[in-house]
Design an enzyme around this catalytic site. Structure first.
Site, PDB file in Angstrom:
ATOM      1  N   ARG A   1     -36.651 -12.040 -20.428  1.00 45.38           N
ATOM      2  CA  ARG A   1     -37.978 -11.532 -20.807  1.00 45.38           C
ATOM      3  C   ARG A   1     -38.480 -10.489 -19.810  1.00 45.38           C
ATOM      4  NH1 ARG A   1     -42.302 -15.973 -22.458  1.00 45.38           N
ATOM      5  NH2 ARG A   1     -42.317 -16.634 -20.284  1.00 45.38           N
TER       6      ARG A   1
ATOM      7  N   ARG B   1     -41.988 -11.376 -15.137  1.00 45.12           N
ATOM      8  CA  ARG B   1     -43.111 -12.182 -14.675  1.00 45.12           C
ATOM      9  C   ARG B   1     -42.707 -12.998 -13.451  1.00 45.12           C
ATOM     10  NH1 ARG B   1     -45.573 -15.489 -19.602  1.00 45.12           N
ATOM     11  NH2 ARG B   1     -45.632 -17.065 -17.987  1.00 45.12           N
TER      12      ARG B   1
ATOM     13  N   ARG C   1     -42.415 -25.642 -15.466  1.00 42.89           N
ATOM     14  CA  ARG C   1     -43.257 -25.367 -16.641  1.00 42.89           C
ATOM     15  C   ARG C   1     -42.774 -26.155 -17.864  1.00 42.89           C
ATOM     16  NH1 ARG C   1     -41.942 -19.492 -16.366  1.00 42.89           N
ATOM     17  NH2 ARG C   1     -43.139 -19.132 -18.271  1.00 42.89           N
TER      18      ARG C   1
HETATM   19  P1  ADP Z   1     -45.943 -20.299 -19.997  1.00 47.14           P
HETATM   20  O1  ADP Z   1     -44.909 -19.294 -20.308  1.00 47.14           O
HETATM   21  O2  ADP Z   1     -45.524 -21.202 -18.878  1.00 47.14           O
HETATM   22  O3  ADP Z   1     -46.422 -21.036 -21.189  1.00 47.14           O
HETATM   23  P2  ADP Z   1     -48.505 -18.882 -19.827  1.00 47.14           P
HETATM   24  O4  ADP Z   1     -48.364 -17.416 -19.851  1.00 47.14           O
HETATM   25  O5  ADP Z   1     -49.002 -19.545 -21.063  1.00 47.14           O
HETATM   26  O6  ADP Z   1     -47.113 -19.471 -19.353  1.00 47.14           O
HETATM   27  O7  ADP Z   1     -49.435 -19.297 -18.617  1.00 47.14           O
HETATM   28  C1  ADP Z   1     -49.176 -18.861 -17.314  1.00 47.14           C
HETATM   29  C2  ADP Z   1     -49.881 -19.768 -16.329  1.00 47.14           C
HETATM   30  O8  ADP Z   1     -51.298 -19.734 -16.584  1.00 47.14           O
HETATM   31  C3  ADP Z   1     -49.517 -21.245 -16.442  1.00 47.14           C
HETATM   32  O9  ADP Z   1     -48.365 -21.567 -15.707  1.00 47.14           O
HETATM   33  C4  ADP Z   1     -50.763 -21.918 -15.869  1.00 47.14           C
HETATM   34  O10 ADP Z   1     -50.794 -21.831 -14.462  1.00 47.14           O
HETATM   35  C5  ADP Z   1     -51.876 -21.026 -16.404  1.00 47.14           C
HETATM   36  N1  ADP Z   1     -52.368 -21.536 -17.711  1.00 47.14           N
HETATM   37  C6  ADP Z   1     -52.271 -20.914 -18.913  1.00 47.14           C
HETATM   38  N2  ADP Z   1     -52.839 -21.653 -19.884  1.00 47.14           N
HETATM   39  C7  ADP Z   1     -53.318 -22.771 -19.287  1.00 47.14           C
HETATM   40  C8  ADP Z   1     -54.003 -23.937 -19.746  1.00 47.14           C
HETATM   41  N3  ADP Z   1     -54.323 -24.108 -21.040  1.00 47.14           N
HETATM   42  N4  ADP Z   1     -54.341 -24.873 -18.826  1.00 47.14           N
HETATM   43  C9  ADP Z   1     -54.048 -24.715 -17.534  1.00 47.14           C
HETATM   44  N5  ADP Z   1     -53.381 -23.672 -17.035  1.00 47.14           N
HETATM   45  C10 ADP Z   1     -53.023 -22.692 -17.894  1.00 47.14           C
END
Ligand code: ADP
Ligand code: ZN
Length: 217
Positions: free
Chosen positions: A127, A160, A171
């Protein structure tokens, strides 16, 4: 239509949401993207979030819930929205119901995307993201026209910071432990639409998005 899109990392949530957004004319709200923007701009919210996001861990619920509540109050959400990356645990799921109930609304549909784990790891490692327009590419499935350059902006794509194998493992662990129960929570309400996206069955994000648009319209 109020849509929540769920699925493990790299299943294609952002891609499907991006395709639905254009067709259904509702905003795509990605909590991960909002956090990354705040981190980049060094806002107060960003300063809190960075400690957690750097480790691939969840930002505390109170902070996240407040941010989502504010975002859903914006006018562009009046006719619906696609929430991507929220809710991520049962506390957030209950909070979302409460936020919406206050406005006489509810979650209408949950799209749950699945992908075999081996494909997930491959996909996340391939990605890349445009730092300018945030368009997401994949160096295997969805390559830019030239090298690692954004088709729209001409700037170099980046990986990223949390897309490393180690952070992806954290994650994914959180997804299966904390977020999977949210899908059961919505299953009990009978509003989950499960869709597999996988090369092995020749079904890509675009196919899923097309089918959903056809059924929703
Ligand atoms: P992923 O690919 O791990 O799903 P995201 O882009 O959705 O990553 O989110 C990146 C980061 O932002 C997460 O690892 C977390 O730290 C934070 N984050 C995003 N959405 C949430 C949520 N609903 N609750 C808590 N932390 C969040
Ligand atoms: Zn771009």
């Amino acid at each position: 239509m109020n849509i929540v899109i769920m699925g493990a990392q790299g299943t294609g949530k952002g891609t499907v949401a991006g395709l639905l957004k254009g067709d259904l004319n509702i905003p795509h709200i990605s909590t991960g993207e909002i956090f990354r923007k705040n981190i980049k701009e060094e806002t107060e919210l960003g300063k809190i979030a960075t400690k957690y996001a750097d480790e691939g861990k969840l930002v505390p619920d109170e902070v996240t819930n407040e941010m989502v509540k504010n975002r859903l109050e914006e006018k562009d959400c009046n006719n619906g929205f696609i929430l991507d990356g929220y809710p991520r645990n049962l506390i957030q799921a209950e909070k979302l119901d409460e936020i919406l109930a206050d406005k006489g609304k509810k979650v209408d549909m949950v799209i749950y995307l699945t992908t075999p784990t081996n494909e997930i790891v491959e996909r996340v490692m391939a990605r890349r993201e445009c730092p300018k327009c945030k368009r997401v590419y994949n160096m295997v499935l969805n390559k830019p026209k030239t090298g690692e350059i954004c088709d729209d902006c001409g700037v170099e794509l980046i990986k990223r910071a949390d897309d490393t194998e180690e952070k992806l493992k954290t994650r994914l662990d959180i997804f299966f432990k904390e977020t999977k129960p949210v899908i059961d929570f919505y299953n009990k309400k009978g509003i989950v639409r499960e869709e597999e996206i996988s090369l092995s069955i020749n079904r890509l994000a675009i196919d899923v998005a097309k089918d959903i648009i056809k059924d929703v319209k």
